[in-house]
Scaffold this motif. Structure first.
Motif, PDB file in Angstrom:
ATOM      1  N   MET A 175      67.540  53.763 128.388  1.00 41.76           N
ATOM      2  CA  MET A 175      67.809  54.243 126.837  1.00 41.76           C
ATOM      3  C   MET A 175      66.716  54.292 126.105  1.00 41.76           C
ATOM      4  O   MET A 175      66.407  55.365 125.660  1.00 41.76           O
ATOM      5  CB  MET A 175      68.841  53.260 126.267  1.00 41.76           C
ATOM      6  N   ASP A 176      66.046  53.157 125.856  1.00 42.37           N
ATOM      7  CA  ASP A 176      64.729  53.190 124.996  1.00 42.37           C
ATOM      8  C   ASP A 176      63.507  53.461 126.222  1.00 42.37           C
ATOM      9  O   ASP A 176      63.103  52.232 126.823  1.00 42.37           O
ATOM     10  CB  ASP A 176      64.658  52.202 124.245  1.00 42.37           C
ATOM     11  N   TYR A 177      63.313  54.452 126.538  1.00 39.71           N
ATOM     12  CA  TYR A 177      62.496  54.692 127.628  1.00 39.71           C
ATOM     13  C   TYR A 177      60.971  54.399 127.368  1.00 39.71           C
ATOM     14  O   TYR A 177      60.159  54.391 128.196  1.00 39.71           O
ATOM     15  CB  TYR A 177      62.427  55.916 128.268  1.00 39.71           C
ATOM     16  N   LEU A 178      60.781  53.731 126.264  1.00 42.34           N
ATOM     17  CA  LEU A 178      59.388  53.424 125.879  1.00 42.34           C
ATOM     18  C   LEU A 178      59.283  51.776 126.074  1.00 42.34           C
ATOM     19  O   LEU A 178      58.051  51.274 126.303  1.00 42.34           O
ATOM     20  CB  LEU A 178      58.811  53.744 124.580  1.00 42.34           C
ATOM     21  N   ALA A 179      60.426  51.260 126.425  1.00 41.36           N
ATOM     22  CA  ALA A 179      60.370  49.777 126.285  1.00 41.36           C
ATOM     23  C   ALA A 179      61.546  49.272 126.999  1.00 41.36           C
ATOM     24  O   ALA A 179      62.370  48.573 126.650  1.00 41.36           O
ATOM     25  CB  ALA A 179      60.616  49.116 124.973  1.00 41.36           C
ATOM     26  N   PRO A 180      61.627  49.832 128.505  1.00 39.73           N
ATOM     27  CA  PRO A 180      62.644  49.429 129.578  1.00 39.73           C
ATOM     28  C   PRO A 180      62.864  47.864 129.566  1.00 39.73           C
ATOM     29  O   PRO A 180      63.942  47.321 129.593  1.00 39.73           O
ATOM     30  CB  PRO A 180      62.394  50.035 130.737  1.00 39.73           C
ATOM     31  N   PRO A 181      61.826  47.059 129.870  1.00 35.45           N
ATOM     32  CA  PRO A 181      61.998  45.768 129.819  1.00 35.45           C
ATOM     33  C   PRO A 181      62.775  45.054 128.748  1.00 35.45           C
ATOM     34  O   PRO A 181      63.773  43.906 128.955  1.00 35.45           O
ATOM     35  CB  PRO A 181      60.581  45.020 129.903  1.00 35.45           C
ATOM     36  N   ILE A 182      62.571  45.529 127.611  1.00 44.89           N
ATOM     37  CA  ILE A 182      63.452  45.064 126.342  1.00 44.89           C
ATOM     38  C   ILE A 182      64.637  45.222 126.423  1.00 44.89           C
ATOM     39  O   ILE A 182      65.543  44.482 126.223  1.00 44.89           O
ATOM     40  CB  ILE A 182      62.431  45.266 125.543  1.00 44.89           C
ATOM     41  N   ASN A 183      64.795  46.612 127.051  1.00 40.34           N
ATOM     42  CA  ASN A 183      66.386  46.835 127.196  1.00 40.34           C
ATOM     43  C   ASN A 183      67.160  45.991 128.084  1.00 40.34           C
ATOM     44  O   ASN A 183      68.207  45.679 128.149  1.00 40.34           O
ATOM     45  CB  ASN A 183      66.618  48.222 127.462  1.00 40.34           C
ATOM     46  N   ASN A 184      66.329  45.866 129.388  1.00 37.90           N
ATOM     47  CA  ASN A 184      66.822  44.905 130.258  1.00 37.90           C
ATOM     48  C   ASN A 184      67.211  43.679 129.853  1.00 37.90           C
ATOM     49  O   ASN A 184      68.516  43.045 130.301  1.00 37.90           O
ATOM     50  CB  ASN A 184      65.905  44.747 131.482  1.00 37.90           C
ATOM     51  N   VAL A 185      66.372  42.984 129.130  1.00 35.88           N
ATOM     52  CA  VAL A 185      66.582  41.663 128.659  1.00 35.88           C
ATOM     53  C   VAL A 185      67.724  41.627 127.667  1.00 35.88           C
ATOM     54  O   VAL A 185      68.550  40.842 127.708  1.00 35.88           O
ATOM     55  CB  VAL A 185      65.278  41.339 127.985  1.00 35.88           C
ATOM     56  N   GLY A 186      67.794  42.693 126.623  1.00 32.21           N
ATOM     57  CA  GLY A 186      68.792  42.874 125.675  1.00 32.21           C
ATOM     58  C   GLY A 186      70.245  42.791 126.673  1.00 32.21           C
ATOM     59  O   GLY A 186      71.301  42.194 126.024  1.00 32.21           O
ATOM     60  N   PHE A 187      70.343  43.665 127.581  1.00 34.94           N
ATOM     61  CA  PHE A 187      71.417  43.940 128.138  1.00 34.94           C
ATOM     62  C   PHE A 187      72.048  42.696 129.049  1.00 34.94           C
ATOM     63  O   PHE A 187      73.147  42.238 128.799  1.00 34.94           O
ATOM     64  CB  PHE A 187      71.327  45.037 129.264  1.00 34.94           C
ATOM     65  N   VAL A 188      71.066  42.091 129.754  1.00 35.83           N
ATOM     66  CA  VAL A 188      71.500  40.676 130.519  1.00 35.83           C
ATOM     67  C   VAL A 188      72.004  39.796 129.555  1.00 35.83           C
ATOM     68  O   VAL A 188      72.360  38.932 129.955  1.00 35.83           O
ATOM     69  CB  VAL A 188      70.623  40.317 131.556  1.00 35.83           C
ATOM     70  N   GLY A 189      71.046  39.961 128.332  1.00 31.19           N
ATOM     71  CA  GLY A 189      71.375  38.834 127.372  1.00 31.19           C
ATOM     72  C   GLY A 189      72.752  38.784 126.903  1.00 31.19           C
ATOM     73  O   GLY A 189      73.538  37.702 126.667  1.00 31.19           O
ATOM     74  N   ALA A 190      73.245  39.797 126.666  1.00 30.44           N
ATOM     75  CA  ALA A 190      74.696  39.933 126.279  1.00 30.44           C
ATOM     76  C   ALA A 190      75.345  39.504 127.204  1.00 30.44           C
ATOM     77  O   ALA A 190      76.618  38.838 126.960  1.00 30.44           O
ATOM     78  CB  ALA A 190      75.038  41.444 125.884  1.00 30.44           C
ATOM     79  N   VAL A 191      75.134  39.960 128.609  1.00 31.55           N
ATOM     80  CA  VAL A 191      76.161  39.499 129.749  1.00 31.55           C
ATOM     81  C   VAL A 191      75.993  37.926 129.924  1.00 31.55           C
ATOM     82  O   VAL A 191      77.004  37.216 130.061  1.00 31.55           O
ATOM     83  CB  VAL A 191      75.683  39.931 130.956  1.00 31.55           C
ATOM     84  N   GLU A 192      74.584  37.297 129.718  1.00 26.04           N
ATOM     85  CA  GLU A 192      74.725  35.967 129.887  1.00 26.04           C
ATOM     86  C   GLU A 192      75.249  35.264 128.680  1.00 26.04           C
ATOM     87  O   GLU A 192      76.166  34.122 128.725  1.00 26.04           O
ATOM     88  CB  GLU A 192      73.185  35.579 129.943  1.00 26.04           C
TER      89      GLU A 192
END
Lengths: 176, 335, 406, 168, 487, 170, 178
Positions: C82-99
């Motif tokens: 989605m935000d291809y300039l900061a993929p790690p932050i997206n990853n963390v946000g996504f798993v954050g919601a799941v967690e």
């Protein structure tokens, strides 16, 4: 501890909303620290005004909808707002039914809702009454259907494997 | 006008045109290489040794590229515009003396180191470039595109504005040299280059010259991020190459004039190099500055650019002119 | 200059043209300065912008629909893009919601690795912003210096996850891999070299009069207006509002790190530039602290309901293989409910609103993209500026269309 | 020289006809530019190099550019073709013919007798073209030059007044 | 080479009045930049002071013959006479301007600058003795007037009139310049003195086609400025469209300056060619008389009527030039002075009424003015009678002197036309007077006062009209002295 | 315009110019790609490799976990029973057909992670461009390790470029 | 709508060098040599269009960056105007809304022109098997080189450009060591 539940719940807030709107407040919940209230569509704007003016919820985070085909009314529309000062967050939910789903727009209270509501219209087909500029935002203007509804088939193409190789179309890459 | 004179002039013209075209081609490579080095990368180096054939490849490609032209263009003007640009650029070089002093003796003919040594000197350059504006403007007009039109408007306005400052910044030189003839001006710099007494005028000239050629940081007409490619957005293939050619040749000419007028032309210290080499060296140094500026500075905004031209450069040039005149007259009175 | 004379520079030119004669200029979707495929329809009165209508959706990818078809673990790969300039932050946000939905504990080492990756991504993203915005405004070399330095950050990404951009490094309950050998030393070299590289940028731009002319006083938005418009991130902070998710609602252990939130004063493009540069320095500070205090221990939760067993166990324990089969083929289920988790991306608050119906896939995943919200303020920002300023303003908003259109 | 003059004269005639003959304004203006270019070259073969440069810089390079600017700005997409309305052209033709006949008749009968001024090519080349122009401007025609400056000042004031956007 | 300025006669005294006027313009320009909007009323005051200084500086030129700056400009009685006349007109204009400008929201400093520029151009035209100077001064006054005509930027009529004036004026300038070029080609000189010497010395001057064509074109250009028929087409439209105050100024001043130049060119420079230029000039005069008077009858718009009357008066003035003698020209000069006073007065009345916000253009407006505005109606009557040429006003004597000059020179045909046309002109001038005397249709409403300076200016003009009519000899003497042109 | 801007502006511009100029002294950072190549890290996610045991048997048992885990669905596995005469893998089953559409693959590494037997890993190769989509359908033989090169269960195949930039011939 | 059809064929590719002015002259020694020279020029001066879509555009910029430096191949002159470019790098996913734009850009490019479909999304829609994305850009414009990867590394883009150069020169795309 679970760091993700970061909104500071304010139990009294639900109480105050209940006192003020009475039967307008249908339901409230506090799941994983996220406070949500489900209200009737008629009181959404009043609630929003109240939240903004008196409770200091100055910041709109997003607006969206959830499609529950099995339920009636079918759509749940969600706005989430935050008070920067109090570091509190509340989710306003309301419902609307087919065939002509529509809810009041909150752009008059939080102008930031404008694009989010347009997006919700674009993807769910839910009308926001009183929105100044309700047209498609992400999809082309002549698009038919509302992609995020559950009954919308997300057509795509299957992955191609060797049994679907195009016969006789092997390109002549090596020229000359 | 004898036949000999005509033949010699024609030969000299041919040499200058060929030289300029080669110069243009290698200036593009020079720019790419120099910029690359400033950016810690090698630049074109795979087409021929050190990338030396890169301009040839570019030229070959552009020459054999089909030309797509916009719909709704003005056919005649669309074709005329690049020609005007290039002709104006090429014609400007005619007055520039490459070396000296004195003429070259070749097979019994005395040949000047210039195509012509007219008594209006720099005015020839100003006259010809002021005509070059049409090339750019008509290109934008004939393309029938908003971006082209905007680019053309900006570019022509910019060129007209900066022509004033450009011309006026040269006046102190005329005062000191007492002539408009470029050969005389260079000869007047035998001991002291004019950059020494006229340093501010040199900078004014340089700034105005960069603006006049639409180069960074004044490259608004072609500001890619604003106007796609400015006036030549809708040009392709060889016609586009002609605009490119005009721009780079103009860079060479502005540098050459700066060399001749401020940097002592062919005179060099200690006489260690023959005249043409000194001339070439100085021109290349100025071109390096061109490229260096482009690699470093942000682009100016259009209104600031015009304000700089009209409100700063023009008054400063006038002041410089007056100060020079007053000092000159005072010194003469004393002498 | 006579300041209070009524006939200042702006008063020249013809009277306002009637609205019907405003020229409509279409910028994009294929325009060099729109950072992708944004289309802005400008109404021009001469060179002055009177109205701007941003037309987005040229990169609409249907992420939210795709999330609904994928398990939580598979969804991580989608969040990258989605935000291809900061993929790690997206990853963390996504798993954050799941967690948050499931309620998983994340081990401290995983938290620290996440912080490191996120701050690296922030530095890389701001570097790219500097390069491209500089290029938009004509700073040609800046683009190359930015890429040179960004490549260093991407090398770290690559060494850790195997790819330069789309790391997909988080898993629910931790991260996918431990840090490889020698990685911390490489990171330390990066932290050591970056300040001088940022100094180079600042010496090129911060005081450069042309840069200041282009950015100072351009695209001004006040703090109140910014909040009203729903703006977050550096754009909001440049307007003087001290709001940073990392400070306000710390996640991933950000409360352990000592850093400041840079705040601007005027809310113009120049302040946004200053804020971003200062943020890069603060990110380097956080990185240094994270390197110094990196905790040991596991990098993935030992909760076998959500996390795959370690690979070393697979060859030894049949139970582990069964877990592996079950988790890969079915995934894990979440409780019924809806949560909102949010992180600070380089562009602002990135939120994930996750609705679960109790299956192993998100029932509805709404992303609150910071670019979308920031871009909404464009109309307000560009009113009355010159066309050339639109470039500076769009650059200063630092929107990513992939993030915006999803 | 005569050949050059003949070519130039033809060029001038053709472009002058273009100024009035073309249907699209931009071509009219460009014909005028071409005409001025020819005029400049005429100056050149009359040994008036300075005038040549001035003609190009001022008229072709500045004044006419603005003309072309305005024409292009008014109809950037499609040119307004100037249609022939009414029969004004008859008047033009009649007067033109009369004028030409008058001129031609006088030319044939009496001849036009001019007077050679002091500025012969030899006199000019003795001091230099630019220097001669400069000396004339700042001695003999000093007063007109100064009046011109006043004229330009007033014209500038007028132009600024007409173009200024007033904020009271 | 060194520049030697010793031989060209640097004599700043000659051009001191012009210098002062231009200096005043620059001062006003600076003040306009610095003064706050509320203090704008200082600008007319500064203008008047500067003009008065110029007036004083003009007086020493009387009786002199100071040729300066390489014969491009001269300081003599004619220049002094016209300087005084033009400066007085300008002062009067400035005095009635502020009220008008404020009424129409045109109160900008540029008005005074342009007015001063036009005045400087006219003064210079009266003093110019070189083709270059004539051309430049005509351009100076024209450009100022072009802008002044379009000064009411919001009004479409004003814009239109400015455009018409500009286009036609540019056309006329083309003629003028072409003529000058031909004259220069024929004579090799740009100064009138040099041309005159060449013309007198050269035997074939009267047969020199180049020269004659040049004179022809030159006279076209000058006739345009003097708005003489058939080069008058711009006049009614421009007079009508331009702000009335501008019309007031230019109807009077332009004509005066143009005739000064005509006098210098035709009477002083080309006397030997009088036989050549007599016929075309007479034709122009007769044309002007016919067109001006006859068309004026049909006009229902007062400004247009006055415009045509102005054309007619140009014809009368031109009649004085026809004899080609100083005596005849002195009658013209006197006529110019008389015309200046009375025509200025007439337009000033229109201006004064217009500044009160009234639609003065239609002739019906004037019905019953006596009952509404007794003072204004009275002075208007005086000006109308004078324009018609009824004794004892100055208009009568002006016409008388011109006719006398024609009789002395035995020029009969134009004289007859002039007399007949004078009688015709009674109709439209007296029509206005009759209108004003007629009973009004509606009740008399209280109207705003016209202000002290306006009343003063009008009163002075009316007084002058009568006084000059009663005692014309002094001014006639001055005019004769001024018209005795010598270089 | 502030006085500081007028006086200091040229100084700051010169400073910016100096900043770019001093890069002339810094080394060229370019790795000239076709001849030289940046080291590919051990975890590189390039073209997939199907592994074998040291004895030459394939690790893949055809369990299809990779195909299930793949977010794109670009893996297709068809299993078949091993028979004594045709033993391909040590387990009961082996992958009779194993295809990956490399054009569609997003190189996320989920298959690698899902595989319980380390049978599939992501390799180092990324120079895969070609001119027809059908050429990207990698069948089992395209990805299978060469027999001689399989060494134990290392994740780094021997075909990978070494960790240093080395001259590389195609 | 939901029916999944067998994919249609992509646009025919393999226009190795595009039309040259010499094609009309037929094959002989001179023209083939000239063809070679022209193709050498074309392959050595490929100017891409400045056209970025999504993630891959970032790596496309990376290829311009100093580490990879596409300028070594003479291809760093990214032209903002499609009329001056030879190569369209479709770098990223193509939304349905974007289709007419891409088609227009492609049409504005003068012949000879080439297209690289960069990344999984442009080549085959990659992971976005849904309503919003064009399933492979070769349905809109002919593609010369497909480049897999999500996103491909900048080196991979260089590899694609090298392969395109080979294609233009008429050489085999993949040279295997003998």
């Amino acid at each position: 501890m679970n760091r993700w539940s970061s909104a500071l719940p304010d139990d009294a807030l639900v109480q105050r909303i209940g006192d003020r709107f009475g039967a307008g407040l249908q339901e409230s919940s506090d799941f994983r620290g996220d406070l949500s209230v489900v209200v009737k569509p008629e009181v959404v704007v009043d609630l929003a005004r109240y939240l903004k003016a008196e409770e200091g919820f100055d910041y709109l985070l997003y607006a969206t909808a959830v499609d529950w085909p099995a339920r009636d009314p079918r759509f749940t529309v969600v706005w989430e707002v935050r008070s920067l000062a109090k570091q509190a967050r509340i989710r306003i939910k309301t419902t609307t039914a087919m065939p002509d789903p529509h809810v009041p727009s909150l752009t008059s209270v939080w102008p930031a809702a404008s694009w989010h509501e347009r997006e919700t219209w674009d993807l769910f087909g839910i009308k926001f009454d009183g929105h100044p500029d309700l047209r498609r935002i992400l999809m082309p203007p002549n698009w038919e259907g509302f992609p995020l509804r559950k009954d919308y088939v997300s057509f795509g193409e299957p992955v191609i494997f060797s049994d679907q190789k195009l016969e006789g179309l092997e390109p002549d890459a090596i020229r000359g | 006008m004898t036949l000999e004179l005509i033949v010699i002039t024609l030969i000299k013209t041919a040499i200058v045109v060929l030289g300029l075209l080669t110069g243009f081609a290698y200036l593009t490579l020079f720019e790419r290489k120099v910029q690359a080095r400033l950016q810690q990368r090698p630049g074109p180096n795979r087409v021929g040794p050190f990338g030396l054939l890169q301009p040839a490849a570019d030229g070959l490609k552009l020459f054999f590229k089909s030309s797509s032209a916009p719909a709704g263009r003005d056919h005649f003007l669309y074709l005329l515009a690049p020609a005007i640009s290039v002709i104006a650029a090429l014609a400007s070089f005619a007055i520039i003396p490459v070396s000296g002093p004195g003429d070259l003796n070749l097979f019994g003919h005395r040949i000047g180191w210039y195509v012509m040594n007219v008594n209006i000197g720099i005015l020839w350059y100003l006259a010809v470039t002021s005509f070059g504006v049409y090339g750019i403007f008509l290109a934008g007009y004939a393309s029938n595109s908003k971006y082209s039109m905007l680019g053309a408007l900006r570019s022509s306005a910019q060129m007209i504005s900066y022509e004033m400052a450009l011309g006026l910044s040269l006046v102190p030189v005329f005062i000191l040299a007492g002539s408009l003839r470029l050969v005389d001006i260079v000869n007047a710099q035998r001991t002291w280059w004019f950059i020494v007494p006229l340093l501010p005028a040199f900078f004014l000239y340089l700034i105005a010259g960069i603006a006049e050629t639409n180069r960074a940081p004044f490259d608004l007409p072609e500001a890619e991020t604003e106007l796609v490619a400015g006036y030549h957005t809708e040009y392709s293939g060889m016609r586009f190459a002609l605009f490119f050619m005009a721009e780079y040749i103009n860079m060479i000419i502005v540098s050459s004039i700066a060399t001749v007028v401020f940097l002592g032309g062919w005179w060099g210290p200690f006489g260690i190099l023959p005249g043409p080499w000194w001339f070439l060296l100085k021109v290349v140094v100025l071109l390096y500055v061109y490229v260096w500026l482009r690699a470093t500075l942000p682009r100016m905004r259009y209104d600031r650019l015009m304000a700089l031209g009209w409100k700063s450069l023009l008054p400063l040039s006038l002041t410089m002119m007056m100060v020079t005149a007053v000092v000159f007259v005072a010194a003469q009175g004393k002498a | 200059m006579v300041k209070n004379d009524v006939r200042t520079q702006e008063s020249f030119g013809p009277e306002h043209e009637p609205e019907a004669e405003w020229m409509e200029l279409n910028m994009g979707p294929h325009h060099p300065s729109t950072h992708g495929v944004l289309r802005v329809r400008l109404k021009l009165d001469g060179e002055i912008v009177r109205d701007a209508d941003a037309d987005i959706g040229y990169l609409h990818t249907g992420f939210e629909k795709s999330f609904e078809d994928k398990t939580y673990t598979q969804g991580i790969t989608f969040s990258d893009r989605m935000d291809y300039l900061a993929p790690p932050i997206n990853n963390v946000g996504f798993v954050g919601a799941v967690e948050k939905l499931i309620g998983v504990e994340v081990p401290p080492r995983a938290q620290a690795i996440r912080v490191i990756m996120m701050e690296l991504a922030r530095v890389a993203s701001h570097e790219l912003w500097l390069g491209t915005t500089g290029l938009d405004l004509g700073v040609y070399s800046g683009f190359f210096y930015a890429w040179r330095d960004r490549d260093l950050a991407l090398d770290l990404n690559e060494a850790y996850s195997g790819v330069r951009m789309m790391t997909s490094f988080t898993r629910v309950g931790g991260v996918a891999w431990d840090l490889p050998d020698g990685w911390l030393e490489q990171l330390q070299r990066f932290i050591d070299v970056m300040p001088s590289r940022i100094d180079d940028f600042e010496s090129m731009l911060t005081n450069n009069p042309i840069w200041r002319q282009r950015t100072e006083g351009v695209g001004v938005i006040s703090g109140e207006d910014a909040i009203e418009a729903g703006v977050t991130g550096p754009v909001l902070r440049a307007s003087g509002v001290n709001y940073d998710v990392r400070k306000a609602f710390p996640y991933c252990g950000y409360e352990q790190y000592d850093f400041e939130v840079p705040v601007g004063k005027n809310g113009d493009c120049y302040d946004r530039y200053r804020v971003r540069v200062a943020e890069m320095r603060q990110s380097l500070r956080i990185l240094q602290q994270a390197v110094d205090s990196l905790p040991g221990g596991p990098w993935l939760t030992s909760d076998r309901k959500v996390a795959l067993p370690p690979r070393s166990e697979l060859s030894k324990s049949m139970e582990a293989v069964i877990h592996q089969f079950r988790l890969v083929s079915e995934g894990f289920k979440g409780p019924v409910g809806d949560v909102y988790a949010f992180v600070e991306s380089p562009r602002g608050e990135l939120g994930f609103y996750l609705v679960s119906d109790g299956t192993n896939k998100p029932y509805r995943m709404k992303v609150r993209p910071p670019s979308f919200c920031n871009l909404q303020s464009l109309r307000k920002l560009v009113e009355g500026v010159l066309v050339a300023d639109v470039i500076a303003i769009m650059g200063s908003l630092d929107f990513i269309l992939g993030d915006c259109d999803r | 020289m005569v050949v050059a003059f003949a070519i130039l004269a033809a060029w001038e005639l053709v472009t002058a006809a273009g100024v009035v003959g073309f249907r699209r304004p931009i071509y009219n203006a460009l014909s005028l530019v071409a005409n001025m270019l020819g005029l400049a070259v005429l100056f050149l073969i009359l040994n008036a190099q300075f005038l040549f440069a001035a003609q190009l810089i001022v008229y072709a390079g500045a004044v006419m550019v603005l003309f072309v600017f305005i024409i292009a700005l008014l109809n950037p997409v499609s040119d307004v073709s100037l249609g022939r309305t009414g029969n004004e052209w008859i008047y033009g033709l009649v007067f033109g013919v009369i004028f030409a006949a008058l001129l031609g008749g006088l030319l044939v009968n009496r001849g036009l007798t001019g007077r050679q001024g002091t500025a012969t090519p030899e006199a000019i080349s003795a001091v230099g073209n630019v220097q001669a122009v400069g000396a004339a401007l700042y001695t003999k025609f000093l007063f007109p030059v100064e009046v011109t400056s006043v004229l330009l000042l007033i014209a500038a004031v007028g132009a600024v007044y007409l173009a200024m956007r007033r904020i009271r | 080479m060194n520049i030697d300025l010793s031989g060209i006669g640097l004599d700043y005294g000659t051009i001191l009045p012009e210098l002062i006027v231009v200096g005043t313009a620059i001062a006003v320009l600076t003040l306009d930049l610095l003064l706050p909007v509320a203090r704008r009323r200082w600008l007319p005051a500064v203008t008047v002071v500067g003009l008065l200084a110029a007036l004083v500086a003009s007086l020493p030129l009387w009786g002199q013959n100071r040729s300066a700056f390489g014969d491009t400009v001269v300081g003599d009685s004619l220049a002094a006479f016209f300087n005084v006349l033009l400066i007085v007109i300008t002062i009067l204009t400035v005095l009635i301007s502020p009220r008008f400008l404020r009424a129409f929201d045109l109160d900008y400093g540029e008005y005074y600058i342009l007015l001063l520029g036009a005045t400087a151009g006219m003064m210079l035209l009266a003093a110019a003795t070189s083709l270059m100077t004539i051309f430049l001064s005509i351009e100076l006054l024209s450009i100022s007037l072009y802008v002044l005509s379009g000064f009411a930027r919001a009004a479409q009529r004003s814009q239109e009139s400015a455009l018409k004036y500009l286009l036609l004026g540019g056309f006329a300038t083309g003629f003028l310049l072409y003529g000058m070029a031909l004259i220069y080609g024929a004579t090799g000189s740009t100064t009138l003195r040099g041309i005159a010497a060449m013309v007198t010395a050269g035997s074939g001057a009267s047969g020199n086609v180049l020269l004659l064509l040049g004179i022809g074109f030159l006279s076209v250009g000058l006739a345009f400025k003097a708005s003489a028929a058939p080069f008058h087409m711009w006049t009614p439209d421009v007079y009508e469209g331009a702000p009335t105050i501008v019309t007031t100024f230019m109807s009077v001043a332009t004509k005066s300056a143009a005739f000064a130049a005509i006098g210098r060119v035709f009477i002083a420079t080309f006397p030997s060619l009088a036989t050549r230029w007599y016929f075309p000039l007479a034709l122009i005069a007769i044309f002007s008389l016919f067109i001006g008077n006859l068309v004026a009858i049909t006009q229902d718009n007062l400004k247009r009527m006055l415009a045509y009357s102005g054309i007619a008066h140009a014809g009368y003035i031109l009649l004085g030039v026809l004899p080609g003698t100083a005596v005849g020209f002195s009658a013209s000069v006197f006529y110019i002075a008389a015309y200046a006073v009375m025509n200025f007065g007439a337009f000033a009345v229109v201006t004064a009424l217009g500044a009160g916000g009234e639609q003065t253009a239609d002739i019906n407006y004037w019905r019953g003015l006596f009952y509404r505005r007794p003072f204004l109606a009275t002075v208007m009557t005086i000006f109308m009678l004078s324009l018609a040429g009824i004794p004892p006003t100055v208009g009568f004597f002006a016409k008388l002197f011109v006719f006398q000059a024609l009789v002395n020179a035995q020029i009969w045909a134009p004289l007859v036309v002039a007399v007949v046309m004078t009688i015709v002109s009674f109709y439209y001038y007296l029509r206005v007077v009759v209108m004003m005397l007629a009973t009004p249709d509606e009740a008399v409403a209280e109207k705003p006062r016209v202000g002290i300076s306006t009343s003063g200016v009008l009163g002075a003009a009316a007084l002058a009209t009568i006084a000059l009519g009663v005692f014309p000899t002094t001014v006639l003497d001055w005019a004769s002295h001024a018209a005795s042109l010598h270089f | 315009m502030a006085v500081r801007e007028v006086l200091m502006g040229p100084v700051y511009i010169l400073r910016a110019l100096y900043t770019t100029f001093k890069h002339n002294r810094r080394p060229i950072v370019t790795i000239e790609y076709p001849e030289m190549q940046k080291a590919v890290p051990p975890r590189a996610r390039g073209k997939h490799i199907l592994h074998r045991y040291a004895d030459g048997l394939e690790k893949c048992v055809g369990c299809e976990l990779c195909a299930i885990a793949c977010p794109v669905g670009c893996i297709v596995v068809e299993a078949a029973e091993n028979t004594p005469e045709n033993r391909v893998s040590p387990g009961e089953r082996y992958a009779k057909r194993y295809e990956i559409n490399l054009l569609r693959c997003i190189y996320c590494g989920m298959c690698e992670e899902a595989c319980p037997y380390d049978a599939i890993t992501m390799g180092p190769r990324y120079d895969l461009a070609d001119d027809h989509p059908d050429k990207f359908i990698a069948v089992k033989e395209d990805m299978l390790e060469p027999l001689s090169a399989s060494v134990g269960d290392t994740a780094v195949p021997s075909g990978a470029p070494s960790a240093q930039p080395v001259a590389r011939k195609w | 709508m939901g029916e999944l059809k067998l994919r249609p064929a992509p646009f025919p590719t393999g226009r190795a060098a595009g039309p040259t002015p010499l094609n009309a002259l037929g094959d002989n020694v001179l023209t083939t040599t000239l063809d070679k020279v022209i193709n050498w020029g074309r392959s050595s001066a490929i100017w891409p269009a400045l056209f970025g879509l999504a993630c891959c555009a970032i790596e496309m910029m990376g290829a311009v960056g100093p580490r990879q430096d596409i300028s070594r191949f003479g291809s760093e002159l990214f032209r903002a105007s499609p009329r001056q470019s030879d190569l369209l790098i479709v770098s990223g996913r193509v939304a349905i809304k974007m289709v007419p734009v891409i088609r227009q850009v492609y049409d504005q490019m003068p012949e000879p022109k080439w297209v690289i479909a960069m990344g999984a999304c442009a080549s085959s829609a990659g992971m976005f098997n849904n309503y919003a994305i064009v399933q492979s850009v070769d349905k809109i414009i002919p593609v010369d080189i497909y480049l897999p990867g999500c996103p491909p590394r900048p080196e991979a883009l260089l590899d694609a450009v090298i392969k395109l150069q080979r294609k233009i020169r008429g050489e085999p795309l993949v040279k295997r060591p003998a």
